[in-house]
Design an enzyme around this catalytic site. Structure first.
Site, PDB file in Angstrom:
ATOM      1  CG  HIS A 100      -6.496  18.418 -26.304  1.00 43.84           C
ATOM      2  ND1 HIS A 100      -6.954  18.176 -27.573  1.00 43.84           N
ATOM      3  CD2 HIS A 100      -7.393  19.262 -25.743  1.00 43.84           C
ATOM      4  CE1 HIS A 100      -8.067  18.848 -27.787  1.00 43.84           C
ATOM      5  NE2 HIS A 100      -8.366  19.518 -26.684  1.00 43.84           N
ATOM      6  CG  HIS A 102      -9.072  20.851 -21.593  1.00 42.03           C
ATOM      7  ND1 HIS A 102      -8.956  22.115 -22.129  1.00 42.03           N
ATOM      8  CD2 HIS A 102      -9.539  20.071 -22.601  1.00 42.03           C
ATOM      9  CE1 HIS A 102      -9.340  22.095 -23.394  1.00 42.03           C
ATOM     10  NE2 HIS A 102      -9.699  20.862 -23.716  1.00 42.03           N
TER      11      HIS A 102
HETATM   12  P1  5GP Z   1     -10.786  21.378 -27.289  1.00 42.81           P
HETATM   13  O1  5GP Z   1     -12.013  22.253 -27.386  1.00 42.81           O
HETATM   14  O2  5GP Z   1     -10.368  20.809 -28.621  1.00 42.81           O
HETATM   15  O3  5GP Z   1     -10.905  20.337 -26.214  1.00 42.81           O
HETATM   16  O4  5GP Z   1      -9.647  22.331 -26.761  1.00 42.81           O
HETATM   17  C1  5GP Z   1      -8.670  22.902 -27.558  1.00 42.81           C
HETATM   18  C2  5GP Z   1      -7.953  23.910 -26.670  1.00 42.81           C
HETATM   19  O5  5GP Z   1      -6.759  24.271 -27.311  1.00 42.81           O
HETATM   20  C3  5GP Z   1      -8.761  25.191 -26.427  1.00 42.81           C
HETATM   21  O6  5GP Z   1      -8.967  25.365 -25.040  1.00 42.81           O
HETATM   22  C4  5GP Z   1      -7.885  26.282 -27.035  1.00 42.81           C
HETATM   23  O7  5GP Z   1      -7.883  27.479 -26.280  1.00 42.81           O
HETATM   24  C5  5GP Z   1      -6.520  25.630 -27.075  1.00 42.81           C
HETATM   25  N1  5GP Z   1      -5.690  26.093 -28.187  1.00 42.81           N
HETATM   26  C6  5GP Z   1      -6.038  26.131 -29.498  1.00 42.81           C
HETATM   27  N2  5GP Z   1      -5.013  26.583 -30.238  1.00 42.81           N
HETATM   28  C7  5GP Z   1      -3.985  26.817 -29.381  1.00 42.81           C
HETATM   29  C8  5GP Z   1      -2.655  27.297 -29.577  1.00 42.81           C
HETATM   30  O8  5GP Z   1      -2.199  27.579 -30.688  1.00 42.81           O
HETATM   31  N3  5GP Z   1      -1.892  27.395 -28.454  1.00 42.81           N
HETATM   32  C9  5GP Z   1      -2.347  27.088 -27.218  1.00 42.81           C
HETATM   33  N4  5GP Z   1      -1.509  27.235 -26.199  1.00 42.81           N
HETATM   34  N5  5GP Z   1      -3.595  26.634 -26.993  1.00 42.81           N
HETATM   35  C10 5GP Z   1      -4.410  26.508 -28.083  1.00 42.81           C
END
Ligand code: 5GP
Ligand code: ZN
Length: 136
Positions: A100, A102
Site C-alpha cells: 500500500h 500512503h
Molecule cells: P503500514 O504501517 O503497514 O505502512 O500502514 C498501515 C496503515 O493502515 C496504518 O496507517 C493504519 O492506520 C492503516 N489501517 C490499518 N487497519 C486499517 C483499517 O481497518 N482501516 C483503515 N482505513 N486503515 C487501516
C-alpha cells in the site's frame, strides 16, 4: 486475495472503509489513523506483500491513479504539499502485509520534521555505491 488480510477484506467489502476512488486495479480509502486529516491509502486489488512483489502489468497505471487521488486530496484539504510513502518490511514500519501507498497531505505549519541526515566516513559513500551497483 488472501483470506486473513485486512486490506483484502476491505477490497471485498467485508470490512467497511471510507472509499475515495477505485478502478479495476486499485482502491483508495482514508487511513483510519491519519498522520494528517485526509491521509489516504492506495492498495492494489490483487494481494501482494510489498513493492518487490508488485505486478509489473499494474506499475504504469499506479502512478496515474496516485496522481489523480493525490490531486483531489491536496485540493480538498487545502494542503501545501503531500508525501507519498510506502513502508516495505517490518523494519521500515510496514504493519499490514498487503502492499500500500500512503498519500499524506502536508501543511507548512503541521510541525513534522524531515528525517535527520547521517554523515558518511571518508570513502564510505563510494564503498556503498559500488556494493549497490554490484547487485544490479
Ligand atoms: P503500514 O504501517 O503497514 O505502512 O500502514 C498501515 C496503515 O493502515 C496504518 O496507517 C493504519 O492506520 C492503516 N489501517 C490499518 N487497519 C486499517 C483499517 O481497518 N482501516 C483503515 N482505513 N486503515 C487501516
Ligand atoms: Zn491482501
Amino acid at each position: 486475495m488472501s483470506k486473513d488480510c485486512i486490506f483484502c477484506k476491505i477490497i471485498k467489502g467485508e470490512i467497511p472503509c471510507n472509499k475515495i476512488y477505485e478502478d479495476k486495479e486499485f482502491l483508495a480509502f482514508l487511513d483510519i489513523k491519519p498522520i494528517n486529516k485526509g491521509h489516504a491509502l492506495v492498495v492494489p486489488k490483487l494481494h501482494c506483500k510489498n513493492l518487490f512483489d508488485f505486478p509489473k502489468s499494474e506499475e504504469t497505471d499506479l502512478i496515474e491513479f496516485i496522481k489523480k487521488v493525490a490531486k483531489a486530496i491536496v485540493k480538498a484539504t487545502n494542503a501545501d504539499g503531500f508525501n507519498l510513502g510506502m513502508n516495505n518490511g517490518r523494519a521500515a514500519g510496514q504493519i499490514v502485509e498487503h502492499a500500500h501507498f500512503h498519500i499524506i497531505p502536508r501543511f507548512s505549519n503541521d510541525g513534522f520534521k524531515h528525517w535527520p541526515g547521517k554523515e558518511y566516513a571518508e570513502g564510505e559513500m563510494e564503498e556503498i555505491q559500488k556494493k549497490i551497483v554490484s547487485f544490479l
